[in-house]
Write a protein that holds these residues in place. Sequence first.
Motif, mmCIF file in Angstrom:
data_model
loop_
_atom_site.group_PDB
_atom_site.id
_atom_site.type_symbol
_atom_site.label_atom_id
_atom_site.label_comp_id
_atom_site.label_asym_id
_atom_site.label_seq_id
_atom_site.Cartn_x
_atom_site.Cartn_y
_atom_site.Cartn_z
ATOM 1 N N LEU A 94 1.051 -0.911 0.000
ATOM 2 C CA LEU A 94 -0.682 -0.142 0.004
ATOM 3 C C LEU A 94 1.050 1.033 0.034
ATOM 4 O O LEU A 94 1.543 1.673 0.612
ATOM 5 C CB LEU A 94 -0.663 0.206 1.298
ATOM 6 C CG LEU A 94 -1.772 -0.866 1.347
ATOM 7 C CD1 LEU A 94 -2.335 -1.730 2.829
ATOM 8 C CD2 LEU A 94 -2.717 -1.812 0.361
ATOM 9 N N ASP A 95 0.750 1.850 -1.138
ATOM 10 C CA ASP A 95 2.245 3.404 -1.145
ATOM 11 C C ASP A 95 0.924 4.212 -1.622
ATOM 12 O O ASP A 95 -0.194 5.029 -1.998
ATOM 13 C CB ASP A 95 2.491 3.146 -2.668
ATOM 14 C CG ASP A 95 3.380 4.302 -2.728
ATOM 15 O OD1 ASP A 95 3.120 5.269 -1.494
ATOM 16 O OD2 ASP A 95 4.149 4.508 -3.677
ATOM 17 N N GLU A 96 0.347 5.085 -0.273
ATOM 18 C CA GLU A 96 0.137 6.277 -0.119
ATOM 19 C C GLU A 96 -1.906 5.767 0.040
ATOM 20 O O GLU A 96 -2.196 6.397 -0.917
ATOM 21 C CB GLU A 96 0.426 7.603 -0.801
ATOM 22 C CG GLU A 96 1.719 7.730 -0.542
ATOM 23 C CD GLU A 96 1.631 8.398 1.287
ATOM 24 O OE1 GLU A 96 0.959 8.216 2.294
ATOM 25 O OE2 GLU A 96 2.691 8.976 1.746
ATOM 26 N N PRO A 97 -2.234 5.216 0.844
ATOM 27 C CA PRO A 97 -4.114 4.552 0.728
ATOM 28 C C PRO A 97 -4.411 5.402 0.835
ATOM 29 O O PRO A 97 -5.604 5.758 0.134
ATOM 30 C CB PRO A 97 -3.674 3.127 0.401
ATOM 31 C CG PRO A 97 -3.235 3.229 2.227
ATOM 32 C CD PRO A 97 -1.616 4.226 1.302
ATOM 33 N N VAL A 123 3.387 2.081 3.313
ATOM 34 C CA VAL A 123 3.723 3.340 3.144
ATOM 35 C C VAL A 123 2.920 4.650 3.106
ATOM 36 O O VAL A 123 1.279 4.683 2.769
ATOM 37 C CB VAL A 123 4.441 4.589 0.832
ATOM 38 C CG1 VAL A 123 4.934 5.403 1.348
ATOM 39 C CG2 VAL A 123 5.506 2.771 1.156
ATOM 40 N N SER A 124 2.861 5.629 3.892
ATOM 41 C CA SER A 124 2.014 6.222 3.940
ATOM 42 C C SER A 124 2.523 7.418 5.124
ATOM 43 O O SER A 124 3.383 8.035 5.715
ATOM 44 C CB SER A 124 0.696 5.326 4.694
ATOM 45 O OG SER A 124 -0.792 6.162 5.216
ATOM 46 N N HIS A 125 1.749 8.866 4.870
ATOM 47 C CA HIS A 125 1.659 10.160 5.342
ATOM 48 C C HIS A 125 0.888 9.869 6.972
ATOM 49 O O HIS A 125 0.992 11.299 7.634
ATOM 50 C CB HIS A 125 2.092 11.258 4.955
ATOM 51 C CG HIS A 125 0.728 11.953 3.844
ATOM 52 N ND1 HIS A 125 -0.167 11.467 2.317
ATOM 53 C CD2 HIS A 125 -1.010 11.897 4.814
ATOM 54 C CE1 HIS A 125 -1.018 11.802 2.825
ATOM 55 N NE2 HIS A 125 -1.460 12.304 3.661
ATOM 56 N N ASP A 126 -0.160 8.975 6.780
ATOM 57 C CA ASP A 126 -1.160 8.603 7.750
ATOM 58 C C ASP A 126 -0.763 8.744 9.189
ATOM 59 O O ASP A 126 -0.594 7.064 9.116
ATOM 60 C CB ASP A 126 -2.338 8.313 7.441
ATOM 61 C CG ASP A 126 -3.617 7.570 8.173
ATOM 62 O OD1 ASP A 126 -3.778 8.506 9.639
ATOM 63 O OD2 ASP A 126 -4.261 8.472 7.243
#
Length: 647
Positions: A471-474, A500-503
């Motif tokens: 999962l890339d920035e889902p 991968v996430s900014h959340d």
Amino acid sequence: MITLKNVTLRRSAKVLLDSASVTLNPGEKVGLVGRNGAGKSTLFALFNGALHEDAGDFFMPAQWRMAQVAQEMPETDQSATDFVIAGDTALIAAEAEVRAAEASNDGERMAHAYTALHDAGAHDAQARAQALILGLGFKTTEVDRPVNSFSGGWRMRLQLARALMCPSDLLLLDEPTNHLDLDALVWLETWLKRYEGTLIVISHDREFLDAVTSVTLHIENGKLTRYGGNYSAFEELRAQQLELQQCAYERQQEKIAHLTKFITRFKAKATKARQAQSRVKALERMEKLAPVLASADFTFEFGEPANLPNPMLAMNEASFGYPPPPDAPAGTPPTVIVRNVSKSVTAGQRIGILGANGQGKSTLVKTIARVLAPLGGTVTEGKGLNIGYFAQQELDVLEPLDTPLEHMVRLAKNGLPAGQSGREQDLRTFLGSFNFVGDMVKQPVGTMSGGEKARLVLCMIVWQRPNLLLLDEPTNHLDLATREALSVALNEFEGTVMLVSHDRSLLRSVCDEFWLVSRGGVAPFDGDLDDYQQYLLDEAKRVREEVRASTRSAREAAEPIPAPQTARRPAVNVKALKRDLGKLEQRMLELQTRKHALEASLSAATSPQEIGTIGTDLQQLDAELAENEDRWLAISEQIETEENGTA
């Protein structure tokens, strides 16, 4: 302050605000929350003047300067730096006035214009703009690139930088984190905490709202409710209110039933008629409470994987990057971003992939997802590996002209996972479970919103019953309810997750270990997300210092007084550097003395021509002082480095 008193707002025939009232005080940082379609963007349109109230009173100070992110994609050959500088409306106006004043030969007007230009920050505008650009994740080599050379997401980052560049008393931000990596998000939080004006932000990132806001404005059923505190405090207070409302409703229903029963039983009896009538009036006067209607939140779950190979995959001395473009000259080497990775991914792991922008997180994920081939070493997959891949750009895995149903039919033709049906009606039913109902199954994907595209990608992944989720920035386009549904589904998933996430809320709830992609390698990150945020801030500081040093070195190379050059340590003459430092200090003292004298003469000047001349001289002095101060700092740093290195 901003006040709404009994304001009604309509969009076409739909009433989005119905006699809503609220007060927002100067300097408050406000999170505007509510379900999609509740009217958040419409309220922004009221604030920025695009809409006017249909009823009631709306007030905002006329002198307030407002800034917000333009939603259109910029199309210009301006450099990134010039594009962002143009967002400083006060500076642009001051520059225009200087040109007009110089053309008029009016000395007094010129003096005022030069003063206004100085006050607008002309001397450091480029530095301020580039600090914003670099903070939002651009590389130092990109600050002078044309805006049109960037992809859509990066151009929207430039729009955000342009809005932050604009001096403002009110800053409106609508989903500012959508196109940001975690490092840029941490930087933005820090910047917004220092912002002195009134901030109103729409966001679906709960940790971002918690970090930045101190007031929450909730819009629901056409009403505005103000809560003191950030989003987490709002959630807690809201839950308490709903519980109290439901309890009050149930008590009232019991009272109504009791009164109704009394009236029915005794209204025909003469001895009780008066009492029955009084209860009828009591029922009529009673203000009816509404029940708490639970909203139908979106939920889904990943099916149990058919098998769980262990390890899922193994990387041995693997290098990741991009092959040369098709039009590159023969012999052009590939671009290696991450190299010499030797790691295994086992069944059941929950890995959060961290790393500053541009370090190779997406490259790593794309290679594991088979979108890119490894440039070196080996990536060995376990038998029966079934990958579910959520790309950062949804259209990397979606066809814009195809409908959701066509996407599902194509998946079914490629092979049916265990337990899934390829019948069209079954595919329609499955799409319906992800809120694609009715004509939406026949709607071209290219016409859908970002949130709808993200839901479709999730739908396709769930249908394939993967055992490894990449999962890339889902969450880029998901609202809070769907993010919560994704978090719950991932926690119940029995396979392996690489995220991968900014959340940060999603990372905290899903991942139990982290990999750090940094400086061309991949290593375990020993720490939590709070430690990682500090790491990002430290890295950003290191990069800024390197940029500052290299920029000064390049500028000083052309100056009469030599700046410290990149050289081997033995070739550096510290004594010569100290002599140069002394010369600079003497020159700066002379410039400061001249500046004080000019400022004193400016206050005593009477002739417009004299005022204009003094203003020009002051501007030139300020520019020379700034250059000399930069050179002094660079040489001081070089001396300190050399002395520490030889100590």
